[in-house]
Design a protein around this motif. Structure first.
Motif, short mmCIF file in Angstrom:
data_model
loop_
_atom_site.label_atom_id
_atom_site.label_comp_id
_atom_site.label_asym_id
_atom_site.label_seq_id
_atom_site.Cartn_x
_atom_site.Cartn_y
_atom_site.Cartn_z
N SER A 41 -46.41 -5.97 -51.96
CA SER A 41 -47.69 -5.33 -52.24
C SER A 41 -48.84 -5.98 -51.47
N GLY A 42 -48.65 -7.16 -50.95
CA GLY A 42 -49.69 -7.84 -50.18
C GLY A 42 -49.34 -7.88 -48.71
N GLU A 43 -49.67 -8.97 -48.09
CA GLU A 43 -49.35 -9.19 -46.68
C GLU A 43 -47.84 -9.29 -46.50
N PRO A 44 -47.26 -8.62 -45.51
CA PRO A 44 -45.82 -8.73 -45.28
C PRO A 44 -45.41 -10.18 -45.02
N LEU A 45 -44.22 -10.54 -45.49
CA LEU A 45 -43.69 -11.88 -45.32
C LEU A 45 -42.72 -11.87 -44.14
N ILE A 46 -42.93 -12.78 -43.20
CA ILE A 46 -42.06 -12.92 -42.04
C ILE A 46 -41.16 -14.12 -42.29
N ILE A 47 -39.84 -13.88 -42.22
CA ILE A 47 -38.88 -14.97 -42.46
C ILE A 47 -37.87 -15.02 -41.33
N ASP A 48 -37.34 -16.20 -41.09
CA ASP A 48 -36.26 -16.35 -40.12
C ASP A 48 -34.97 -15.86 -40.74
N ALA A 74 -30.71 -15.75 -34.75
CA ALA A 74 -31.79 -15.31 -33.85
C ALA A 74 -32.65 -14.22 -34.50
N ALA A 75 -32.31 -13.81 -35.71
CA ALA A 75 -33.01 -12.70 -36.37
C ALA A 75 -34.33 -13.16 -37.02
N THR A 76 -35.24 -12.22 -37.13
CA THR A 76 -36.48 -12.39 -37.88
C THR A 76 -36.59 -11.16 -38.77
N THR A 77 -36.98 -11.36 -40.02
CA THR A 77 -37.11 -10.26 -40.96
C THR A 77 -38.55 -10.15 -41.44
N LEU A 78 -39.08 -8.95 -41.46
CA LEU A 78 -40.37 -8.68 -42.07
C LEU A 78 -40.08 -8.05 -43.43
N ARG A 79 -40.45 -8.73 -44.49
CA ARG A 79 -40.20 -8.23 -45.84
C ARG A 79 -41.50 -7.68 -46.41
N LYS A 80 -41.47 -6.41 -46.79
CA LYS A 80 -42.66 -5.76 -47.34
C LYS A 80 -42.84 -6.14 -48.81
#
Length: 123
Positions: free
Chosen positions: A61-68, A53-59
């Motif tokens: 140098s560009g746009e943050p990446l949203i991953i399940d 059920a988790a979502t991760t925002l990975r920082k």
């Protein structure tokens, strides 16, 4: 001093518990919690939903990446936490030991001092 007690366990093992087994574990943990609550030392407690059920925002140098999913794939997953106000590291270690006795199986409890930080109040 405020401490966070971070609870790690194999969520696949926890997921195999029957409702009765889960209820029994929660009852044992409740007794440990009640002892700290009676001393006025128990703060927020959270049991996290599964990493599916988790979502991760990975920082980056560009746009943050949203991953399940969780931040990292590991053998043990972060399943929840306690916040306690203890007078010493020894006191919070004893609390974590009591949690470990109440909670079956393998796992670990990471104990970290907490500094209350409210950047919005810095003015």
């Amino acid at each position: 001093m405020l401490y966070a007690v971070l609870c790690y366990n194999d969520e696949n093992a926890v997921a195999t518990w029957t409702k009765e087994e889960d209820d029994a574990v929660m009852a044992r943990l409740g007794k440990v919690e009640d002892a700290m609550k009676a001393k006025g030392k128990l703060g927020p407690v959270a049991r996290l939903l599964p990493t599916t059920a988790a979502t991760t925002l990975r920082k980056n140098s560009g746009e943050p990446l949203i991953i399940d999913g969780p931040f990292a794939e590991t053998k043990e997953q972060f399943l929840g936490f306690y916040t306690v106000d203890c007078d010493s590291l020894d006191e919070v270690i004893q609390f974590a030991k009591d949690l470990a006795v109440a909670n079956p199986g393998l796992g670990s409890y990471e104990i970290r001092p907490v500094a209350v930080f409210h950047p919005s109040e810095l003015g």
